[in-house]
Motif scaffolding. Structure first.
Motif, PDB file in Angstrom:
ATOM      1  N   GLU A 254      -6.887   4.188   1.418  1.00 16.96           N
ATOM      2  CA  GLU A 254      -7.037   5.600   1.070  1.00 16.96           C
ATOM      3  C   GLU A 254      -7.728   6.302   2.228  1.00 16.96           C
ATOM      4  O   GLU A 254      -8.909   6.081   2.486  1.00 16.96           O
ATOM      5  CB  GLU A 254      -7.855   5.741  -0.225  1.00 16.96           C
ATOM      6  N   PRO A 259     -11.188  12.174  -4.928  1.00 16.69           N
ATOM      7  CA  PRO A 259     -11.078  11.409  -6.174  1.00 16.69           C
ATOM      8  C   PRO A 259      -9.635  11.243  -6.640  1.00 16.69           C
ATOM      9  O   PRO A 259      -9.259  10.172  -7.145  1.00 16.69           O
ATOM     10  CB  PRO A 259     -11.890  12.233  -7.176  1.00 16.69           C
ATOM     11  N   GLU A 260      -8.802  12.281  -6.460  1.00 20.79           N
ATOM     12  CA  GLU A 260      -7.417  12.204  -6.924  1.00 20.79           C
ATOM     13  C   GLU A 260      -6.630  11.135  -6.161  1.00 20.79           C
ATOM     14  O   GLU A 260      -5.889  10.341  -6.770  1.00 20.79           O
ATOM     15  CB  GLU A 260      -6.718  13.561  -6.750  1.00 20.79           C
ATOM     16  N   TYR A 262      -7.939   8.655  -4.435  1.00 24.43           N
ATOM     17  CA  TYR A 262      -8.524   7.335  -4.676  1.00 24.43           C
ATOM     18  C   TYR A 262      -7.990   6.761  -5.990  1.00 24.43           C
ATOM     19  O   TYR A 262      -7.681   5.562  -6.075  1.00 24.43           O
ATOM     20  CB  TYR A 262     -10.049   7.404  -4.716  1.00 24.43           C
ATOM     21  N   THR A 263      -7.871   7.597  -7.005  1.00 24.21           N
ATOM     22  CA  THR A 263      -7.325   7.135  -8.283  1.00 24.21           C
ATOM     23  C   THR A 263      -5.890   6.657  -8.104  1.00 24.21           C
ATOM     24  O   THR A 263      -5.479   5.626  -8.666  1.00 24.21           O
ATOM     25  CB  THR A 263      -7.392   8.257  -9.328  1.00 24.21           C
ATOM     26  N   GLN A 264      -5.111   7.378  -7.312  1.00 23.48           N
ATOM     27  CA  GLN A 264      -3.755   6.928  -7.005  1.00 23.48           C
ATOM     28  C   GLN A 264      -3.782   5.556  -6.337  1.00 23.48           C
ATOM     29  O   GLN A 264      -2.993   4.666  -6.689  1.00 23.48           O
ATOM     30  CB  GLN A 264      -3.061   7.947  -6.103  1.00 23.48           C
ATOM     31  N   PHE A 266      -6.054   3.271  -6.552  1.00 22.04           N
ATOM     32  CA  PHE A 266      -6.509   2.268  -7.515  1.00 22.04           C
ATOM     33  C   PHE A 266      -5.347   1.752  -8.372  1.00 22.04           C
ATOM     34  O   PHE A 266      -5.191   0.541  -8.584  1.00 22.04           O
ATOM     35  CB  PHE A 266      -7.599   2.866  -8.409  1.00 22.04           C
ATOM     36  N   TYR A 267      -4.513   2.672  -8.850  1.00 19.67           N
ATOM     37  CA  TYR A 267      -3.424   2.276  -9.739  1.00 19.67           C
ATOM     38  C   TYR A 267      -2.159   1.863  -8.989  1.00 19.67           C
ATOM     39  O   TYR A 267      -1.220   1.323  -9.596  1.00 19.67           O
ATOM     40  CB  TYR A 267      -3.115   3.391 -10.727  1.00 19.67           C
ATOM     41  N   LEU A 287     -16.128  10.247  -9.025  1.00 17.11           N
ATOM     42  CA  LEU A 287     -14.980   9.437  -9.399  1.00 17.11           C
ATOM     43  C   LEU A 287     -15.174   8.915 -10.812  1.00 17.11           C
ATOM     44  O   LEU A 287     -16.251   8.404 -11.154  1.00 17.11           O
ATOM     45  CB  LEU A 287     -14.826   8.255  -8.430  1.00 17.11           C
ATOM     46  N   GLU A 288     -14.137   9.041 -11.637  1.00 21.22           N
ATOM     47  CA  GLU A 288     -14.202   8.513 -12.998  1.00 21.22           C
ATOM     48  C   GLU A 288     -13.001   7.604 -13.239  1.00 21.22           C
ATOM     49  O   GLU A 288     -11.850   8.021 -13.089  1.00 21.22           O
ATOM     50  CB  GLU A 288     -14.204   9.656 -14.013  1.00 21.22           C
ATOM     51  N   LEU A 289     -13.289   6.354 -13.557  1.00 26.08           N
ATOM     52  CA  LEU A 289     -12.254   5.372 -13.861  1.00 26.08           C
ATOM     53  C   LEU A 289     -12.662   4.593 -15.104  1.00 26.08           C
ATOM     54  O   LEU A 289     -13.857   4.309 -15.299  1.00 26.08           O
ATOM     55  CB  LEU A 289     -12.083   4.379 -12.706  1.00 26.08           C
ATOM     56  N   ASP A 293     -10.374  -0.908 -16.890  1.00 28.98           N
ATOM     57  CA  ASP A 293      -9.329  -1.037 -15.870  1.00 28.98           C
ATOM     58  C   ASP A 293      -9.885  -1.657 -14.595  1.00 28.98           C
ATOM     59  O   ASP A 293      -9.210  -2.449 -13.933  1.00 28.98           O
ATOM     60  CB  ASP A 293      -8.721   0.332 -15.549  1.00 28.98           C
TER      61      ASP A 293
END
Length: 361
Positions: A254, A259-260, A262-264, A266-267, A287-289, A293
């Motif tokens: 990344e 945050p957006e 990073y979330t991408q 992650f998944y 960041l919220e995960l 998960d």
């Protein structure tokens, strides 16, 4: 004897940079004066000008630099006058707990020159990343000078001093990309492009470049990306999974720092895969995960600071690969400019028109 040289400074937040005369003192113990031959224009320099790093104006900008050591202070043995060097912003101390454990790339007490360069009226300058290399000459700690093969072009060699090393190191050093791996790189500017190049060098079988700018995606293909995804029009997580047999990539770099994205990342990684954050976030970002998960997907979530590099180890090796024709560092140099072209280079950078403008002296 102190010297007066031309340099680029930022006097105030948001103000246009200017070329002026500064004073460079003779090197003291552990210090070196370097005659700058070339210095890349990096986003970090723009962040300094905009007050995004701190408010210690005036700043002496520039840090991705190569040049010739002119003089050294007492006790300096690692470099000497006439050496061709790439400057780095992490002179290791050799004494902290990381260094003593044999992990100097994680040194917790890196340092810069103790003396200050100044304006003619004595105003002290804050050198960008402890270097300040948009200047004819600069003063640094001797440990910030890494000797490399002088056959390398200065405009290319200097880029290892920051962004290119950060990206290559994020893939190889932090992410551990290896032969046959699948890699996704989110954000394909200078750092992300270097992560693509590093993944190719490491032997990755599939390198998926993700960006919202087709120009950057085209550049990533030239650097070694096997597939590209424009995330403005395509869901990048779904696209990366589709390109990896539904599994996700072994390593996702990344290089945006949001945050957006990073979330991408992650998944978009495979089970037990690795996410490497090399993009630099701003202080207010959160960041919220789902913790389940994080637990359930296994693997590793890593941050990469300066590509986890050790300049004395990595710079000479990468320069050797460049000289052998195995590492196309020249692909990052979009244009060469003079000292008075830095402000215009910032504008082109902001518009996404360049990978790197390089000041050549």
């Amino acid at each position: 004897m102190a010297q007066q040289v031309k340099a680029v400074i930022a006097r105030a937040k948001g103000a246009s940079v200017e070329v002026t005369t500064i004073v460079v003192p003779d090197p003291g113990p552990g210090e070196a004066v370097v005659r700058i031959q070339a210095c890349g224009v990096c986003h970090t320099d723009l962040h300094y000008r905009e007050g995004g790093i701190n408010d210690e104006f005036p700043f002496l900008l520039g840090h991705e630099a190569a040049g010739i050591v002119e003089s050294v202070g007492e006790g300096v043995t690692e470099v000497g006058p006439g050496d061709f060097v790439v400057l780095n912003w992490r002179a290791v101390c050799g004494q902290c707990r990381a260094c003593k454990r044999g992990r100097p790339q994680y040194c917790f007490a890196t340092h810069n020159a103790k003396q200050k360069m100044t304006l003619l009226d004595g105003t002290e300058l804050s050198p960008a990343l402890g270097i300040g290399a948009f200047a004819e000459k600069t003063l640094v700690a001797a440990g910030q000078c890494t000797k490399v093969d002088p056959a390398a072009e200065p405009a290319v060699a200097g880029l290892l001093g920051c962004g290119v090393m950060a990206g290559i190191g994020a893939a190889i050093n932090t992410g551990g990309v290896g032969r046959g791996d699948s890699v996704a790189v989110i954000g394909c500017g200078g750092v992300g492009g270097a992560a693509v190049l590093g993944s190719r060098l490491a032997g990755a079988a599939k390198i998926i470049a993700v960006d919202i700018d087709d120009r950057k995606l085209a550049g990533a293909q030239k650097l070694g990306a096997t597939h590209v995804v424009n995330s403005r029009t395509t869901d990048p997580v779904e696209a990366i999974r589709a390109l990896t047999d539904g599994n996700g990539a072994d390593v996702v770099v990344e290089a945006v720092g949001r945050p957006e994205t990073y979330t991408q990342a992650f998944y978009a990684r495979d089970l037990a895969g690795t996410v490497v954050l090399v993009g630099v976030p701003t202080p207010e970002m959160k960041l919220e995960l789902p913790l389940l998960d994080v637990f359930g997907r296994g693997g590793a979530l890593k941050s990469s600071w300066y590509g986890d590099c050790l300049p004395s180890r990595d710079f000479p090796m990468l320069i050797d690969l460049y000289l052998q024709g195995r590492l196309d560092l020249g692909a990052f140099v979009t244009e060469t400019i003079e000292l008075d072209g830095v402000e215009q280079a910032f504008a082109r950078m902001h518009e996404g028109d360049v990978l790197r403008s390089v000041v050549v002296l």
